[in-house]
Design a protein around this motif. Structure first.
Motif, PDB file in Angstrom:
ATOM      1  N   PHE A  77       0.881  -1.163  -0.124  1.00 48.45           N
ATOM      2  CA  PHE A  77      -0.103  -0.040  -0.008  1.00 48.45           C
ATOM      3  C   PHE A  77       0.725   1.284   0.084  1.00 48.45           C
ATOM      4  N   ILE A  78       1.984   1.218   0.831  1.00 49.56           N
ATOM      5  CA  ILE A  78       2.950   2.314   0.958  1.00 49.56           C
ATOM      6  C   ILE A  78       3.723   2.503  -0.625  1.00 49.56           C
ATOM      7  N   LEU A  79       3.890   1.513  -1.176  1.00 52.26           N
ATOM      8  CA  LEU A  79       4.543   1.523  -2.405  1.00 52.26           C
ATOM      9  C   LEU A  79       3.619   2.143  -3.501  1.00 52.26           C
ATOM     10  N   GLY A  80       2.423   1.709  -3.476  1.00 56.15           N
ATOM     11  CA  GLY A  80       1.356   2.068  -4.327  1.00 56.15           C
ATOM     12  C   GLY A  80       1.146   3.708  -4.340  1.00 56.15           C
ATOM     13  N   LEU A  81       1.198   4.211  -3.062  1.00 53.83           N
ATOM     14  CA  LEU A  81       1.062   5.713  -3.126  1.00 53.83           C
ATOM     15  C   LEU A  81       2.149   6.470  -3.349  1.00 53.83           C
ATOM     16  N   MET A  82       3.515   5.518  -3.212  1.00 59.16           N
ATOM     17  CA  MET A  82       4.831   6.432  -3.811  1.00 59.16           C
ATOM     18  C   MET A  82       4.985   6.318  -5.324  1.00 59.16           C
ATOM     19  N   SER A  83       4.012   5.331  -5.928  1.00 62.61           N
ATOM     20  CA  SER A  83       4.128   5.235  -7.733  1.00 62.61           C
ATOM     21  C   SER A  83       2.954   6.100  -8.286  1.00 62.61           C
ATOM     22  N   ASP A  84       2.112   6.629  -7.229  1.00 61.74           N
ATOM     23  CA  ASP A  84       1.083   7.240  -8.039  1.00 61.74           C
ATOM     24  C   ASP A  84       1.462   8.843  -8.196  1.00 61.74           C
ATOM     25  N   SER A  85       1.040   9.557  -9.315  1.00 62.92           N
ATOM     26  CA  SER A  85       1.558  10.566  -9.527  1.00 62.92           C
ATOM     27  C   SER A  85       1.125  11.688  -8.619  1.00 62.92           C
ATOM     28  N   LEU A  86      -0.069  11.385  -8.212  1.00 62.25           N
ATOM     29  CA  LEU A  86      -0.836  12.413  -7.466  1.00 62.25           C
ATOM     30  C   LEU A  86      -0.309  12.486  -5.983  1.00 62.25           C
ATOM     31  N   THR A  87       0.207  11.420  -5.358  1.00 65.51           N
ATOM     32  CA  THR A  87       0.621  11.455  -4.208  1.00 65.51           C
ATOM     33  C   THR A  87       1.985  10.902  -3.801  1.00 65.51           C
ATOM     34  N   ALA A  88       2.761  10.865  -5.126  1.00 64.98           N
ATOM     35  CA  ALA A  88       4.129  10.311  -4.858  1.00 64.98           C
ATOM     36  C   ALA A  88       5.005  10.949  -4.286  1.00 64.98           C
ATOM     37  N   VAL A  89       4.978  12.338  -4.335  1.00 67.35           N
ATOM     38  CA  VAL A  89       5.934  13.360  -3.512  1.00 67.35           C
ATOM     39  C   VAL A  89       5.573  13.437  -2.172  1.00 67.35           C
ATOM     40  N   TYR A  90       4.400  13.488  -1.924  1.00 65.17           N
ATOM     41  CA  TYR A  90       4.123  13.617  -0.432  1.00 65.17           C
ATOM     42  C   TYR A  90       4.190  12.308   0.434  1.00 65.17           C
ATOM     43  N   ALA A  91       3.950  11.275  -0.460  1.00 63.23           N
ATOM     44  CA  ALA A  91       4.133   9.956   0.291  1.00 63.23           C
ATOM     45  C   ALA A  91       5.617   9.735   0.372  1.00 63.23           C
ATOM     46  N   ALA A  92       6.486   9.942  -0.447  1.00 61.60           N
ATOM     47  CA  ALA A  92       7.742   9.942  -0.282  1.00 61.60           C
ATOM     48  C   ALA A  92       8.209  10.773   0.948  1.00 61.60           C
ATOM     49  N   TRP A  93       7.626  11.807   1.032  1.00 67.03           N
ATOM     50  CA  TRP A  93       8.131  13.104   2.451  1.00 67.03           C
ATOM     51  C   TRP A  93       7.596  12.518   3.479  1.00 67.03           C
ATOM     52  N   TYR A  94       6.498  11.983   3.641  1.00 71.67           N
ATOM     53  CA  TYR A  94       5.734  11.484   4.865  1.00 71.67           C
ATOM     54  C   TYR A  94       6.125  10.058   5.161  1.00 71.67           C
ATOM     55  N   PHE A  95       6.133   9.024   4.243  1.00 63.93           N
ATOM     56  CA  PHE A  95       6.151   7.699   4.695  1.00 63.93           C
ATOM     57  C   PHE A  95       7.455   7.365   4.596  1.00 63.93           C
ATOM     58  N   ARG A 140      15.849  -2.805  -0.984  1.00 63.99           N
ATOM     59  CA  ARG A 140      15.013  -3.742  -1.778  1.00 63.99           C
ATOM     60  C   ARG A 140      13.595  -3.176  -2.436  1.00 63.99           C
ATOM     61  N   TYR A 141      12.900  -2.548  -1.502  1.00 61.20           N
ATOM     62  CA  TYR A 141      11.652  -2.158  -1.847  1.00 61.20           C
ATOM     63  C   TYR A 141      11.306  -0.690  -1.999  1.00 61.20           C
ATOM     64  N   LEU A 142      12.079   0.020  -1.462  1.00 63.81           N
ATOM     65  CA  LEU A 142      11.814   1.431  -1.475  1.00 63.81           C
ATOM     66  C   LEU A 142      12.627   2.402  -2.589  1.00 63.81           C
ATOM     67  N   LEU A 143      13.874   1.746  -3.061  1.00 65.22           N
ATOM     68  CA  LEU A 143      14.512   2.299  -4.075  1.00 65.22           C
ATOM     69  C   LEU A 143      13.622   2.547  -5.317  1.00 65.22           C
ATOM     70  N   LYS A 144      13.273   1.524  -5.857  1.00 62.84           N
ATOM     71  CA  LYS A 144      12.506   1.778  -6.963  1.00 62.84           C
ATOM     72  C   LYS A 144      11.396   2.830  -7.009  1.00 62.84           C
ATOM     73  N   PRO A 145      10.698   3.038  -6.147  1.00 59.49           N
ATOM     74  CA  PRO A 145       9.376   4.049  -6.330  1.00 59.49           C
ATOM     75  C   PRO A 145      10.253   5.324  -5.789  1.00 59.49           C
ATOM     76  N   LEU A 146      11.176   5.394  -5.140  1.00 60.19           N
ATOM     77  CA  LEU A 146      11.865   6.765  -4.941  1.00 60.19           C
ATOM     78  C   LEU A 146      12.446   7.049  -6.242  1.00 60.19           C
ATOM     79  N   VAL A 147      13.218   6.339  -6.875  1.00 59.89           N
ATOM     80  CA  VAL A 147      13.541   6.589  -8.328  1.00 59.89           C
ATOM     81  C   VAL A 147      12.658   7.066  -9.324  1.00 59.89           C
ATOM     82  N   GLY A 148      11.625   6.395  -9.051  1.00 59.59           N
ATOM     83  CA  GLY A 148      10.525   6.664  -9.973  1.00 59.59           C
ATOM     84  C   GLY A 148       9.867   8.306  -9.484  1.00 59.59           C
ATOM     85  N   VAL A 149      10.136   8.792  -8.349  1.00 64.32           N
ATOM     86  CA  VAL A 149       9.663   9.860  -7.978  1.00 64.32           C
ATOM     87  C   VAL A 149      10.713  10.938  -8.620  1.00 64.32           C
TER      88      VAL A 149
END
Length: 1873
Positions: free
Chosen positions: A890-908, A923-932
């Motif tokens: 669920f956290i990774l889904g928020l970090m991958s969505d364009s509407l919530t990616a920046v704020y999800a990375a900042w808060y989560f 292993r799990y957070l690097l890919k969505p961070l790179v996507g942001v």
């Protein structure tokens, strides 16, 4: 079901072809979204449209569950239809309800808080009291009481109200019935609420005259699909199963509160997604009266055919098996039943039923196939399958747990693929479908033309159509002929009949069980599968992604063969002894007629036909017939008549001829005597007990393999009224069965999907009784309670007093002190039945919020993320690692969505990464961070991710090396104002860079890098398939060069994918080919630490085949964008609209520009802060190198070469000698240059001379071709601009030292390209103009810095080369015999190609080296070195002087009003014009910066008044031209670098020069004994050293009872002493351990007591004293995150697990050793945290499971005391001992992997660096050992007394910086390189 389909077709207007039967009583429909939206808006359309251009076959395909791609505008829905006439019955109130609606939602139970203990106990007391009262009343009062029963409520009305409240929508009347036009009770119907998140929502509720319809979205995956096709998704932990059940109970509780029950729940009713969010679909058909429930079976359109589902008795596998064994059903029916039970669906191309190929059609009636081998094996051969298995096995072993699925050892991939299915049915499948699935181009001749070819071609099995459907051979395509059948068949129908008879033949029947074992049985898994070469990929790959098809194993035991026949007698008569042999042979006809014809053989194929004798004549004599009759008579028993043996034969004999009976009576006596003396010989292999043994085998298979028994008949029960309590009890019983089906899914696959609840209950109950341990421990109690396992089955089922009773049995009013189970009761934390984790309520609330409040815009996205973040902290405080596996998707889904990616990375990121730990966070957070960071465009709040506080979190939580490799390039890239994949379209993928400017090596060897490159597609974990911490492995961290920045390989793959998908530019194929070619070039290797860097030739190498026109087209397609000045003019239809749109866009541009400025400023500050934090080596390797590459991108493309107008015209940059307007690239490059100069100011001018200057020389260096591509063009501009910047900051002495290099390696190569007539610029004249102006400015700047004499001495050739550009055209004209008049242009050079020149280059030279440029270039140098000197230097002085004079005349004629009349591009004239000011003559004319006298190499240039006077006499100043910069302040020409405390000098400078000279792929650790720093402060021996995660601080523990925190910043020249930043002095004894705990980021130290303290304040947080003073703590280690435990080993061989967040012990494991192991010396936890290795003083090593405490392995590793242990990836353990051995162990291997023996002194301390071991000995020796490659020699160094004094006692490693911390017995710590 047919009537229901008809009603759907009539009432809803959906075409029959768009409907298909789903699971249970559902109907799946293929409808348009427009029609569905009309239903949602309560607008019922007349009919659902039919898709245009889609064939019926395609619609059938779209209706299959495994098909995901649907046409645009179309979707699938699920329809449940309920016949209203069957809902007219009443639900009666509960007479002795164990639990009712009041008990669950209302009444006392509903008012109490069941989460509190007091509320739960009150609820239990009230319910028990009520239930016991009701039971007593029903038993003792009601039978004797007079009065009427209470009136029941109508089921129909109750259901309608409950469904409306529950699903949040009211019923819509459809049809012509006027009674349905208005809701009878509008108020309750319209009291609409949001549906429960765990209930499948309804699209619409419809009501017609006779039916109720519930329209719901179609869900692709159910829980049955998960446990059947993706069992690995739930196998990693019990928490996932528990969370699914937790959600189901919440849905059931919501239903019960609305007065609605769920029905006979099964796995098909639970819809799940990839995140395991579960939605319950109600089984409403169970509300219909049981006797009217229709039996569902088969597929749409298959009623009445052989494919139709069998009866209910046959649907059960035990009944099918019994019928087939005894010959009750055919082979075809049995196989179709197995396909149905395996879930195979007719028409599904991925999961169509399969039947065996039985013959090969090569001979008449075919040659029978060997059914003991799979078709795949017969086609491929054993050798090929063995090769496949071994190769995949080797690849899997090499890849470890991170290996790809295709590398799992296997023999076959599938039994029937979708391509084979379409090839089989190619004649009946539309052409569009075939082109979509088989091959994109239509080639009808490529499809098999005959049945023989089809059978021999395919490795897959057959399909039922070849046994049933004669139309499959007939082609619907005009260009594809019909499928040929064998010539021994006259028609298609005849072939079908023969083929079917062959399937039913004796040969097939006797061997069919072998094929079943291969396809559905025990030979699919385990050793038998390997032996049969039948290991299927789908069953062993351990995939966790959801799928709706696969290979299903029905049997775990060998399948029994079909029984031989009804009689145990053999088909032929037994062989008689020699006395009667002659008689038997002579009367063969009688035996045939009596014995053979008396038995009925099975239907046979061609070779199974029985031959008939021809002719009517009797071949035997009457005497022979008489003797044969006597023999037959003698075979009968004395007390049994002959007719019983062979009635047919005897009757034939008794009536055929009267002579027979006479001869029988005459010779009977003799025959009897012979038979008494004879012996009967039975045939070989004859077994009289064969039938009994076969029966016993089949019964054993039924009992052990199917856990079944023969069905027993039951008497019908009397009918009673239905009560609501029965429905509630059935829900709980179905829930218990559901738990059993999840636990025993592999064993219950033989049970039909549509089996009744009773059959499922009996099967699950039997398994629970015999295999209780296979149920997960948390579910054993609830299974026993719900299914009442303590009571016998007969006792339970006898309570079913009537057939209509919906519940299986009645629960006792009170059981184990609790009322009968209910969802609310099971969900309360006080109930002990299901031990749900205490964080499940918070997790469930988080998930519900996630799905119910999804954002629709950025503002909502911020609020949405903030609301989730408020719940996250409290959730993570309670959560265990198993819960993180559920939360993380669920956290990774928020970090991958364009509407919530920046704020999800900042808060989560911070809280989640803290819980995960660096290993799992990477292993799990690097890919969505790179996507942001990659996502281009404007996003509000994006600058948050570039702040220093967030960057610190990235470094700490991910680790320093992953941050540098993967995220730092994206942070740097924002400095250019271009983010994401925008630049990748232009730059593409560039090859490995030069060694001197290469990126840093990582922790993997070259072999690992090569392996990582081969598996780029799996670099990042795919979180969409679920999270599991149990099977993870470290991902490779290799590097690549992309977008001009060094990235890790993972990012290269990611960026490459994005660029391929998003690129719309028309870049030429040649340009792309150049990039790809350059990527494949090998990277050079460093020349062993030499001071001069050997640069590679791959970066920016010129493309030999680049097409300039295509490149221009590519640039033309790119927008010219300046993020600082861009404005867009809208095109409106009217003036008002245009003005409004313009105002709106101006506001947006203003806001976006402001946001962009904030982002840029934040990034600049962060980069500067990072440069200071990382230190000189990391800054140079990761920041400076990438900034230099980014600088090239700032000038890439023609739009970057356009001049821009600044708001302040007087603004000038340092180092520019002309007051000119900059180009757009200068504005973009300004932040990059600012950061580069800051690094130079921080670490000294060595950064400029050793790194930047070398890079400039490389990028501007000559190439191997005259072709100039866009990258080389940008590189030339970059080199000149950066060189200008560098010269300003160089001191005089340094400038003179590097002047020859600047001249030879920078200026001359640039001038070579600038003045070449053979090289044209991709951006044409604009780029050459800009380069000419910047080069001229650079030469003038250098000249001003060094003075007149040095210019004459060092720059003569440079000036000569520059002014040579003015004579190129005239020289060519002379060769052509043309005029020298420059005004004629290229008129005489139209055939310039004959001279080997580029016409475009000649045109550029004419436009750039014109009159104005000649005047602007000649005047400064004439003033500087004098007229006489310049005449000597320039060989074409006369020509240049002529051009200058001509320009002066032209300007004087045109006047100052039109100064640029002769300029070819007047708008560009201001960009390069130079002239001299009048103030030059009045200055002191000191042109150098060296002073007035000669001091060393500092030279004063004397004044030459004569030269100036001569110049002023001949040259008149031009007031309207851009002025010469002689009047500028001296700071414009020179600026001193500020003295920084961290400036590189001495040993630091030598170490830095060596480090940046290493190749980027060189991962080895080099130790050169370069002393960098020493730390003094400890008063005793240093016992332990530990670096913090950022490698900017480290901890030290000493015998002086203190722990100190030291900084690791560079100061001085290597001899400076550093003081501690913080001292922790709470210990009372010598401290022997210190480390930073990953999960808590707190310091753990031990002196016998464990201290946990804050590294920032030095204050203790918690202190754990020794639990037993007699057994002190001897070893300590901490577990990796997400685990927070600290493990201590005590003197009594016990391990104590401490949770720092809680008081007391977490676990205690006692090692009861049978041998004297001694004291625990050291411990090491595996990187995954699954095991801990314990080393003893006796040399033994114990390996324990940290979860259970079980001892996995014990072995004698050494002969004496173990000194240290370390663990590494791949289950590797490294140990050192006093026996002088350093040993590497694999956990699963008995023998050591490798021994390193030190003959002189033992290794007492070591640490791991990637694949290397850095070890120290008591004799002060440092050795570097290979961890895996034993062939690498050991590098041993003896520490010199100058660099290290004392005895080496501790060692610490800085992996990213590749430095060593060495502690000694005198308390001094030294930092060495």
């Amino acid at each position: 079901m047919e009537c229901r389909v008809s009603s759907v077709e009539n009432d809803l207007g959906i075409d029959r072809k768009q409907l298909v039967f789903g699971e249970g009583a559902q109907i799946v429909a293929f409808v348009s979204l427009k029609w569905l939206s009309g239903l949602k808006e309560r607008k019922v359309l007349l009919s659902c449209p039919r898709p245009e251009g889609v064939t019926e076959a395609e619609i059938t395909t779209f209706l299959q569950p495994s098909v995901n791609k649907l046409p645009a505008g179309w979707t699938r829905i699920s329809i449940q239809s309920l016949r209203k006439s069957r809902l007219r019955h009443h639900l009666w109130p509960s007479s002795c309800s164990p639990t009712g609606r009041s008990g669950d939602a209302g009444g006392v139970g509903g008012e109490l808080d069941l989460d509190s203990l007091s509320g739960f106990m009150k609820h239990v007391a009230d319910q028990n009291y009520r239930n016991l009262w009701r039971e007593a009343h029903g038993k003792y009062v009601r039978p004797h009481a007079a009065g009427s029963e209470k009136t029941g409520t109508c089921c129909l009305e109750s259901m309608k109200r409950a469904l409306s409240r529950l699903l949040g929508c009211s019923f819509i009347p459809i049809g012509d019935d006027s009674s349905l036009t208005k809701d009878p009770e509008p108020s309750p119907f319209h009291a609409i609420r949001e549906p429960h998140p765990n209930l499948l929502p309804a699209e619409a509720l419809l009501e017609s005259t006779h039916f109720l319809y519930v329209i719901q979205p179609f869900s692709r995956y159910s829980l049955r699909d998960v446990v059947t096709y993706s069992p690995a998704k739930l196998s990693s932990s019990h928490a996932k199963v528990l969370f699914i059940l937790f959600q189901v109970l919440h849905a059931m509780r919501a239903c019960h509160r609305q007065g609605l029950t769920c029905g006979s729940l099964s796995l098909n009713h639970l819809m799940v997604d990839e995140r395991l969010c579960t939605q319950l679909q109600l089984s409403l058909s169970d509300y219909e009266r049981p006797e009217y429930v229709e039996l569902t079976g088969g597929k749409a359109g298959e009623g009445g055919s052989e494919w139709a589902a069998p009866s209910h008795q046959q649907e059960e596998l035990s009944g099918l098996l019994t019928d087939w064994l005894r010959g009750g059903i055919s082979n075809f029916s049995y196989l179709m039943g197995l396909n149905r039970l395996a879930g195979r669906r007719a028409g599904d191309p991925n999961y169509h039923p399969v039947l065996p190929w039985v013959v090969d059609f090569t001979i008449p009636y075919g040659r029978f196939r060997d059914l003991r081998k799979s078709k795949f094996r017969l086609n491929k051969g054993d050798k090929q399958l063995d090769f496949t298995y071994e190769m995949t096995k080797e690849a899997f072993v090499a890849g470890g747990q991170a290996g790809e699925q295709l590398h799992v050892p296997h023999h076959i991939s599938d039994i029937l693929s979708d391509i084979t299915y379409y090839v089989y049915k190619a004649r009946r499948t539309p052409r569009s479908v075939l082109c979509s699935h088989v091959r994109s181009q239509w080639e009808p001749n490529e499809y098999p033309a005959s049945m023989e070819r089809v059978q021999s071609w395919t490795p897959d099995e057959c399909i039922p159509e070849f046994y049933t459907d004669p139309t499959i051979f007939q082609s619907i395509h005009p260009d594809m002929p019909d499928l040929d059948i064998p010539n021994w068949c006259g028609s298609y129908q005849e072939f079908i009949d023969i083929h079917r008879k062959l399937l039913e033949s004796k040969e097939v029947s006797s061997n069919l069980h072998h094929w079943i074992d291969l396809t559905f049985g025990y030979k699919l898994t385990g050793k038998e599968a390997v032996k049969a070469k039948n290991v299927c990929l789908h069953l062993v790959d351990g995939h966790s992604h959801l799928t709706s098809y696969g290979v299903v194993q029905l049997f775990e035991q060998p399948h029994p063969p079909r029984l031989a026949g009804a009689s145990s007698a053999p088909p032929e008569a037994p062989i008689i002894t020699h006395n009667l042999k002659k008689v038997a042979e002579q009367h063969a006809e009688i035996r045939a007629s009596s014995l053979i014809n008396g038995m009925v053989p099975e239907t046979a194929g061609s070779e199974g036909a029985w031959p008939e004798r021809q002719g009517s004549g009797d071949p035997f004599k009457e005497e022979d017939l008489e003797e044969g009759t006597e023999a037959l008579d003698s075979l009968s028993a004395p007390d049994k008549p002959l007719e019983q043996l062979s009635p047919v034969g005897v009757s034939g004999l008794s009536t055929a001829d009267p002579r027979i009976s006479v001869r029988v009576s005459r010779n009977r006596g003799a025959a009897d005597q012979e038979l008494r003396e004879a012996r009967i010989s039975l045939p070989d292999g004859f077994n009289a007990l064969q039938a009994l043994e076969e029966l016993e085998k089949s019964n054993n298979f039924l009992v052990r393999g199917l856990y079944s028994q023969l069905p027993e008949g039951r008497q019908p029960n009397p009918t009673l009224h239905l009560s609501y309590s029965q429905f509630v009890q059935r829900d709980m019983q179905a829930f218990g069965v559901l738990i059993g089906e999840i636990s025993f899914a592999p064993r219950l696959r033989a049970l039909g999907q549509n089996a009744s609840l009773l059959d499922r209950f009996l099967a699950v109950r039997k398994l629970c009784l015999h295999h209780t341990k296979e149920i997960a421990a948390p579910l054993q109690h609830v299974t026993s309670s719900l299914l009442q396992l303590h009571r016998s089955c007969e006792e339970l089922l006898k309570t079913r007093v009537h057939g209509e009773q919906v519940s299986l049995f009645d629960y006792a009013p009170v059981f184990e002190g609790l009322p009968p189970p209910s969802p609310a009761q099971l969900l309360t934390p006080c109930c002990p039945i299901i031990p749900f984790p205490f964080y499940f309520n918070s997790l469930h609330q988080f998930v519900c919020t996630y799905y119910s409040h999804w954002a629709e815009n950025v503002e909502q996205g911020r609020d949405f993320v903030f609301s989730l973040w408020q719940q996250l902290d409290s959730l993570l405080e309670k959560m265990q690692p198993e819960g993180l596996e559920i939360l993380l998707p669920f956290i990774l889904g928020l970090m991958s969505d364009s509407l919530t990616a920046v704020y999800a990375a900042w808060y989560f990121f911070e809280p989640v990464a803290c819980a995960l730990g660096p290993r799992n966070a990477y292993r799990y957070l690097l890919k969505p961070l790179v996507g942001v960071y990659e996502k281009p465009g404007y996003l509000c709040g994006r600058f948050y991710l570039y702040t220093d506080c967030f960057i610190v979190q990235l470094i700490v939580r991910l680790g320093l090396q992953p941050f540098l490799n993967s995220l730092l390039p994206h942070i740097l890239q924002v400095l250019t104002g271009q983010e994401g994949a925008e630049e990748s379209r232009v730059l593409g993928v560039v090859a490995d860079d030069e060694e001197g400017v290469s990126d840093s090596p990582d922790s993997y060897s070259s072999g690992d890098l090569k392996g990582a490159a081969e598996h780029r597609s799996s670099s990042f974990a795919d979180f969409s398939s679920g999270i599991s911490f149990s099977d993870q492995a470290e991902l490779p961290e290799s590097e690549d060069f992309q977008n001009g920045i060094f990235l890790s390989e993972q990012e290269s793959v990611s960026l490459g994918k994005l660029s391929n998908k998003s690129s719309n530019s028309d870049t030429s194929a040649e340009d792309r080919g150049t990039d790809s070619d350059s990527k494949e070039r090998p990277s050079p290797h460093s020349a062993g630490g030499s001071q001069d860097l050997k640069l590679a030739e791959s970066l920016l190498q010129l493309g030999e085949l680049e097409d300039e026109e295509d490149e221009e087209a590519a640039f033309g397609s790119l927008p010219v964008s300046d993020p600082r000045e861009s404005e867009t003019l809208p095109k409106g239809e009217s003036l008002e609209e245009e003005e409004e749109e313009q105002e709106e866009e101006e506001e947006e541009d203003l806001s976006e520009g402001k946001e962009q400025k904030i982002l840029l400023d934040t990034a600049c500050k962060t980069v500067k802060w990072l440069a200071a934090k990382l230190g000189p080596t990391l800054s140079s390797r990761y920041i400076v190198r990438n900034l230099l590459r980014l600088l090239v991108t700032c000038y890439f493309g023609p739009e970057k070469h356009q001049f821009v107008l600044l708001s302040d015209e007087n603004e000038t940059d340092v180092g520019n000698i002309s007051e000119r307007r900059p180009v757009l690239g200068d504005l973009i490059a300004k932040p990059v240059l600012e950061c580069l100069m800051y690094v130079a100011q921080l670490y000294g001018e060595a950064v400029l001379t050793y790194q930047c200057l070398t890079y400039i020389a490389y990028v501007v260096g000559p190439s191997n071709t005259w072709r100039l591509n866009s990258r080389k063009e940008a590189a030339l501009l970059t080199g000149v601009v950066l060189m200008q910047k560098i010269i300003v900051y160089l001191s005089d002495s340094t400038l003179m030292d590097v002047l020859p290099k600047i001249n030879q390696e920078v200026l001359l190569p640039v001038l070579e390209v600038l003045t070449s007539p053979n090289t044209s610029f991709p951006s044409r004249v604009q780029a050459r103009t800009v380069l000419c102006v910047k080069t001229l400015s650079l030469i003038v700047l250098v000249s001003l810095r060094i003075g007149q004499e040095m210019v004459t001495q060092h720059l003569s050739e440079t000036l000569r080369r520059f002014f040579q550009g003015f004579s190129v055209l005239s020289g060519l004209k002379e060769q052509m015999g043309g005029s020298e008049d420059s005004r004629e242009g290229l008129a005489g050079l139209s055939d310039g190609n004959e001279l080997g020149c580029d016409p475009a280059a000649l045109e550029e030279l004419e436009m750039v080296f014109n009159l104005e440029m000649a005047y602007s270039a000649y005047v400064p140098f004439n003033c500087l070195i004098g007229d006489s000197v310049i005449k000597k230097v320039l060989w074409n002085h006369d020509h240049v002087w002529k051009l200058v004079t001509l320009y002066q005349e032209t300007v004087s004629l045109t006047g100052p009003e039109s100064p640029h009349l002769l300029s070819p591009q007047p708008q560009q004239g201001k960009g390069f014009a130079l002239c001299v000011r009048d103030t030059v003559a009045s200055d002191d004319r000191v042109t150098g910066t060296f002073g007035s006298v000669t001091v060393g190499n500092r030279i004063e240039i004397p004044q030459d008044t004569t030269a100036w006077s001569h110049h002023l006499a001949k040259v008149k100043p031009c007031p309207n031209m851009l002025s010469f910069a002689g009047s500028q302040e001296e700071s414009s020409l020179k600026e001193e670098l500020p003295r920084s405390a961290r400036m590189l000098c001495g040993n630091w400078l030598a170490y830095w020069q060596y480090e940046i000279g290493l190749s980027q792929h060189d991962t080895r650790f080099y130790f050169h004994q370069i002393r960098l720093q020493h730390f003094t402060g400890h008063l005793g021996t240093v016992k332990c050293l530990s670096a913090l995660s950022g490698e900017d601080f480290f901890l030290s523990a000493s015998r002086d009872k203190t722990v100190r925190l030291w900084p690791l910043y560079n100061y001085g020249d290597g001899t400076r002493e550093m003081e501690p930043r913080l001292t922790y002095s709470e210990h009372r004894k010598s401290v022997f351990y210190v480390h930073q705990a990953e999960a808590l980021q707190q310091v753990v130290s031990c002196d016998g007591s464990v201290h946990i303290w804050d590294q920032f304040t030095g204050k203790p947080i918690r202190i754990f004293d020794a639990f037993d003073s007699r057994n002190p703590v001897t070893a300590v280690t901490s577990m990796p995150a997400p685990h927070s435990s600290i493990i201590t080993g005590t003197a009594d061989s016990a391990l104590h697990f401490i949770d720092p967040r809680k008081p007391g012990l977490q676990h205690e494991f006692k090692l009861n050793t049978s041998v004297t192991a001694g004291l625990i010396r050291c411990m090491a936890v595996s990187p995954s945290g699954r095991s801990v290795a314990v080393g003893f003083s006796s040399g033994y090593i114990y390996l324990l499971d940290t979860r259970t405490g079980l001892i996995l392995r014990v072995w004698q590793a050494h002969d004496s005391d173990i000194l240290q242990l370390k663990t590494a990836e791949g289950n590797v353990v490294v140990s050192s001992s006093t026996d002088h051995c350093l040993t590497i162990w694999k956990e699963c291997e008995q023998k050591p992997f490798h021994h390193y023996r030190s003959p002189s002194d033992p290794v007492h301390i070591f640490d791991l660096h990637g694949n290397e071991i850095v070890a120290g000995t008591v004799a002060n020796r440092i050795g570097i050992y290979s961890l895996l490659d034993t062939s690498v020699p050991v590098a041993m160094n003896k520490l010199s007394s100058e660099n290290f004094r004392g005895t080496l006692t501790s060692l610490g490693l800085l992996p990213a910086k590749r430095l060593l911390l060495l502690g000694s017995d005198n308390g001094v710590i030294r930092l060495l390189a």
